[in-house]
Design an enzyme around this catalytic site. Structure first.
Site, short mmCIF file in Angstrom:
data_model
loop_
_atom_site.label_atom_id
_atom_site.label_comp_id
_atom_site.label_asym_id
_atom_site.label_seq_id
_atom_site.Cartn_x
_atom_site.Cartn_y
_atom_site.Cartn_z
N SER A 25 9.81 -0.29 -6.41
CA SER A 25 9.46 1.12 -6.15
C SER A 25 9.66 1.98 -7.40
O SER A 25 8.82 2.82 -7.73
CB SER A 25 10.34 1.67 -5.03
N ARG A 29 6.85 4.01 -10.03
CA ARG A 29 6.99 5.45 -10.32
C ARG A 29 7.21 5.71 -11.80
O ARG A 29 6.82 6.76 -12.32
CB ARG A 29 8.14 6.01 -9.47
N ARG A 125 -4.86 -2.55 5.49
CA ARG A 125 -3.71 -1.71 5.83
C ARG A 125 -4.12 -0.26 6.05
O ARG A 125 -5.07 0.23 5.46
CB ARG A 125 -2.64 -1.84 4.73
N SER A 170 7.91 7.37 6.16
CA SER A 170 7.27 6.59 5.09
C SER A 170 7.46 7.27 3.74
O SER A 170 6.99 8.39 3.52
CB SER A 170 5.78 6.43 5.37
N GLN A 172 6.07 6.21 1.11
CA GLN A 172 4.77 6.21 0.42
C GLN A 172 3.98 7.46 0.78
O GLN A 172 3.36 8.08 -0.09
CB GLN A 172 3.99 4.94 0.79
N ASP A 318 12.12 -3.13 4.22
CA ASP A 318 11.52 -4.31 3.60
C ASP A 318 12.37 -5.57 3.78
O ASP A 318 11.95 -6.66 3.40
CB ASP A 318 11.30 -4.06 2.10
C1 S3P Z 1 7.78 1.92 -0.64
C2 S3P Z 1 7.92 2.42 0.62
C3 S3P Z 1 7.97 1.57 1.83
C4 S3P Z 1 8.22 0.12 1.49
C5 S3P Z 1 7.38 -0.35 0.34
C6 S3P Z 1 7.69 0.47 -0.90
C7 S3P Z 1 7.75 2.84 -1.78
O1 S3P Z 1 6.72 1.66 2.49
O2 S3P Z 1 7.96 -0.70 2.61
O3 S3P Z 1 7.64 -1.72 0.06
O4 S3P Z 1 7.90 2.39 -2.94
O5 S3P Z 1 7.59 4.05 -1.56
P1 S3P Z 1 6.43 2.79 3.64
O6 S3P Z 1 6.38 4.10 2.96
O7 S3P Z 1 5.09 2.39 4.19
O8 S3P Z 1 7.53 2.65 4.63
#
Ligand code: S3P
Length: 436
Positions: A25, A29, A125, A170, A172, A318
């Site tokens: 993650s 970024r 997805r 989420s 993301q 995860d």
């Molecule tokens: C992530 C957020 C999570 C996680 C993914 C990485 C991120 O997903 O499962 O592996 O880096 O922001 P979700 O936002 O769909 O929960």
């Protein structure tokens, strides 16, 4: 389906001291925000896995000079918030949901059009979770009729801030809207139903971007700038999790994991394993560029089943594939609820894990939002990872407590998050071979 498979002999223990690769993650970024900053961002500990490399390649395709990666070192020559250039071709993001969802927000604010594509898993997805709120900010993004990629992002949209209550927890989605918010008129606020990883907020703040956090709500105003910084990326706790579980279930294990990211929005796996009886010591706690890190020591301990508290679900989202393996080796019943998000990860992680555990003779019952597992004996056999990196690595660790060898198919995507997994796991004591 890839023809890479793992063959893992039963038994053994995990010992020694190792460092798993960099946090996925934070690696994503570091490229995205480094590219938008003014100045040169120097990154160390970058994850040289396919997912973060897909992000890196995408920003190169938009005219950003990026040196490396070289032994985890990457130098991003930032172009500023308005310096990206139109790519010549669609941006292919492989298996990486983080790349696609975060970049949707970031690219919605650009002057140029672009198209985001991915592999078969990513193309299945759900993307409406970002396309819809970005649309309310004024973004123009076309998806398929099913709300999936390819995403066609139209440039030149005039974005404005919104106040968004996220229906799912989420990071993301939160990050996607905040990145769009950098380009929006006015204030963008996102409220999360439960805490999710906050690496975007930390890195934005570290780069000098003003942002307000108030409990579950985070807000920022568009139009400020980002300044380049040095980013020391810790080892990924999501990758460390395989070893935390492996050492917990294999008698005689005693393993140190170095420099692991301990951001409190990511440490649910430690809390859950400890509640199950795991022996995990956290030592040498320190700060690495705005993210807490520590060295972990994990020793074998008999585990028992628990009801996993709902509040811990987003903090370990995860890690459930490998937590299910821990539950299969625990005494008694483990119950997970409130985790329907697992059905829309790189695979349907509830179904695929339940199927694999059943193949090994474990009593595992999939439910719409979780799983009920009665711990017991793991047999042997062949399980299909469905191209999901975390499922492949979870079943590899299960062999430590199985009665016979476990063969795992469709494992090539382990390279998305954990290049070198087989060699590192072997060095710690897992009898694993990769073929194909
Ligand atoms: C992530 C957020 C999570 C996680 C993914 C990485 C991120 O997903 O499962 O592996 O880096 O922001 P979700 O936002 O769909 O929960």
């Amino acid at each position: 389906m890839s023809d890479t498979s793992f063959q893992v002999q039963a038994g053994g223990q995990l010992c020694g001291s190792l460092r798993v690769p960099g946090d996925k993650s934070i690696s994503h970024r570091s490229i995205m925000l480094g590219a938008l900053a003014s100045g040169v961002t120097r990154v160390s500990g970058f994850l040289e896995g396919e997912d973060s490399l897909a992000t890196l390649a995408a920003f190169r395709a938009m005219g950003v000079r990026i040196d490396g990666p070289d032994a985890g070192k990457v130098t991003v020559h930032g172009v500023g918030l308005h310096g990206l250039q139109a790519p010549d071709a669609p941006l292919y993001l492989g298996n990486s949901g983080t790349s696609m969802r975060l970049m949707s927000g970031l690219l919605a604010g650009q002057a140029f059009d672009c198209v985001l594509t991915g592999d078969a898993s990513l193309s299945g997805r759900p993307m409406r979770r970002v396309v819809t709120p970005l649309g309310s900010m004024g973004a123009r993004i076309d998806s398929t009729a099913q709300g999936t990629a390819p995403l066609h992002i139209h440039g030149g949209a005039m974005l404005h801030g919104i106040d968004y209550d996220m229906p799912v927890a989420s990071a993301q989605v939160k990050s996607s809207l905040l990145l769009a918010g950098l380009y929006a008129r006015g204030t963008t606020c996102v409220t999360e139903p439960a805490p999710t990883r906050d690496h975007t907020e930390r890195m934005l703040a570290g780069m000098g971007y003003p942002l307000q956090r108030d409990g579950a709500r985070v807000c920022l105003d568009g139009g400020h700038g980002l300044s380049a910084i040095e980013i020391d990326i810790p080892a990924d706790i999501s990758s460390a999790a395989f070893f935390l579980v492996g050492a917990s279930i294999a008698p005689g294990s005693n393993l140190q994991l170095q420099h692991v990211g301990m951001n409190p929005t990511r440490t649910g796996v430690i809390e859950i394993l400890r509640r199950m009886g795991a022996d995990i010591e956290v030592g040498n706690e320190r700060d690495a560029g705005g993210e807490p890190v520590a060295d972990l020591r994990v020793r074998y301990a008999p585990l028992h089943g628990i009801a996993i508290p709902a509040a811990l679900v987003p903090l370990a989202i995860d890690e459930f594939p490998v937590i299910f393996v821990a539950a299969a080796c625990a005494e008694g019943r483990t119950v997970l609820t409130g985790a329907e998000e697992l059905r829309v990860k790189e695979s349907d992680r509830i179904q695929v894990m339940a199927d694999g555990l059943k193949r090994l003779g474990v009593q595992a019952q999939a439910t719409p939002d979780g799983m009920i597992i009665d711990g017991g004996t793991l047999g042997s056999g062949c399980v299909d990872s469905h191209g999901d990196h975390r499922i492949a690595m979870s079943f590899a660790m299960a062999a430590l407590r199985a009665q016979g060898a476990i063969d795992i198919t469709d494992c090539a995507n382990v390279n998305t998050s954990f290049p070198g997994f087989v060699a590192l796991a072997r060095s710690a004591g897992l009898s694993i071979q990769s073929a194909g």
